[in-house]
Motif scaffolding. Structure first.
Motif, PDB file in Angstrom:
ATOM      1  N   ARG A   1      15.444  34.018  30.440  1.00 32.26           N
ATOM      2  CA  ARG A   1      16.287  33.743  31.676  1.00 32.26           C
ATOM      3  C   ARG A   1      17.731  33.067  31.264  1.00 32.26           C
ATOM      4  O   ARG A   1      17.850  32.039  30.722  1.00 32.26           O
ATOM      5  CB  ARG A   1      15.832  32.661  32.705  1.00 32.26           C
ATOM      6  CG  ARG A   1      14.415  33.318  33.628  1.00 32.26           C
ATOM      7  CD  ARG A   1      13.893  32.070  34.558  1.00 32.26           C
ATOM      8  NE  ARG A   1      13.822  30.879  33.750  1.00 32.26           N
ATOM      9  CZ  ARG A   1      14.240  29.654  34.086  1.00 32.26           C
ATOM     10  NH1 ARG A   1      15.171  29.404  35.276  1.00 32.26           N
ATOM     11  NH2 ARG A   1      13.862  28.433  33.428  1.00 32.26           N
TER      12      ARG A   1
ATOM     13  N   ARG B   1       9.331  37.525  41.401  1.00 33.45           N
ATOM     14  CA  ARG B   1       8.018  36.654  40.553  1.00 33.45           C
ATOM     15  C   ARG B   1       6.897  37.025  41.465  1.00 33.45           C
ATOM     16  O   ARG B   1       6.775  36.430  42.586  1.00 33.45           O
ATOM     17  CB  ARG B   1       8.594  35.105  40.763  1.00 33.45           C
ATOM     18  CG  ARG B   1       9.382  34.874  39.789  1.00 33.45           C
ATOM     19  CD  ARG B   1       9.443  33.428  39.799  1.00 33.45           C
ATOM     20  NE  ARG B   1      10.769  33.185  38.883  1.00 33.45           N
ATOM     21  CZ  ARG B   1      11.120  32.088  38.031  1.00 33.45           C
ATOM     22  NH1 ARG B   1      10.062  30.995  38.177  1.00 33.45           N
ATOM     23  NH2 ARG B   1      12.048  31.956  37.415  1.00 33.45           N
ATOM     24  N   ARG B   2       6.087  38.041  41.034  1.00 35.02           N
ATOM     25  CA  ARG B   2       4.866  38.116  41.960  1.00 35.02           C
ATOM     26  C   ARG B   2       3.796  38.229  40.658  1.00 35.02           C
ATOM     27  O   ARG B   2       3.859  38.762  39.640  1.00 35.02           O
ATOM     28  CB  ARG B   2       4.919  39.692  42.362  1.00 35.02           C
ATOM     29  CG  ARG B   2       5.959  39.644  43.531  1.00 35.02           C
ATOM     30  CD  ARG B   2       5.569  40.836  44.235  1.00 35.02           C
ATOM     31  NE  ARG B   2       6.426  40.521  45.751  1.00 35.02           N
ATOM     32  CZ  ARG B   2       6.166  41.156  46.726  1.00 35.02           C
ATOM     33  NH1 ARG B   2       5.096  42.119  46.775  1.00 35.02           N
ATOM     34  NH2 ARG B   2       6.916  41.014  47.761  1.00 35.02           N
TER      35      ARG B   2
END
Length: 179
Positions: A99, A138-139
């Motif tokens: 990130r 975000r899964r």
């Protein structure tokens, strides 16, 4: 000095502003008072006071504009290098995940070019060069959308507290006598 919509002066406007400063210098040399100069040149007395102080300290050259304080700190070549380094990813620069945060980009700029930006300034720099804010989806890999929908219909309706009916004296719009 601030300008509407974050814009600055055009080259012609900047040149006109410089002419006003030089006219102020000529009037300083002529012995005019600050208020007279401000009224004649249609500027604030505070600007004239600042210009006079700069004139005393550095002469006519001291009054000349130093340029925009918001000018880019990185050259085009440095921007190109920064983009290449960003494309390599955070892992290549010692962070534990993939990130890019503004704080990390700010730190990277400091490490690479020994230039300090604020977090907000880093965002402005990135936007100016076509980078955008993105948030990863975000899964969980194990997510089962059908099971989630079933849970919402069956379980959630039983678990959630039922709504209380409005009673007189509550924030209800209707009162028993107004129906």
């Amino acid at each position: 000095m601030r300008y509407a919509q974050g814009g600055g002066l055009t080259d012609a406007e900047r040149a006109a502003r410089e002419r006003i400063r030089q006219q102020a210098v000529e009037r300083f040399e002529g012995g005019e008072q600050n208020r007279e100069i401000a009224a004649a040149l249609r500027v604030s007395v505070r600007s004239v006071e600042r210009w006079r102080r700069q004139w005393r300290e550095g002469g006519a050259a001291g009054v000349a504009s130093k340029g925009s304080p918001g000018r880019p700190k990185l050259s085009d070549a440095q921007i190109g290098r920064l983009e290449r380094e960003l494309e390599r990813g955070p892992l290549a620069h010692g962070w534990q995940d993939q990130r890019w945060t503004l704080a990390r980009v700010k730190t990277l700029i400091g490490r690479l070019f020994h230039v300090s930006y604020t977090v907000e300034g880093t965002w402005v720099l990135l936007k100016r060069h076509g980078w955008s804010w993105q948030q990863p989806a975000r899964r969980a890999i194990e997510r089962d959308d059908a099971a989630v929908e079933l849970w919402k219909k069956d379980t959630w309706s039983r678990v959630r507290a039922p709504r209380q009916p409005a009673t007189p004296g509550s924030s209800s719009r209707t009162k028993p006598g107004n129906r």
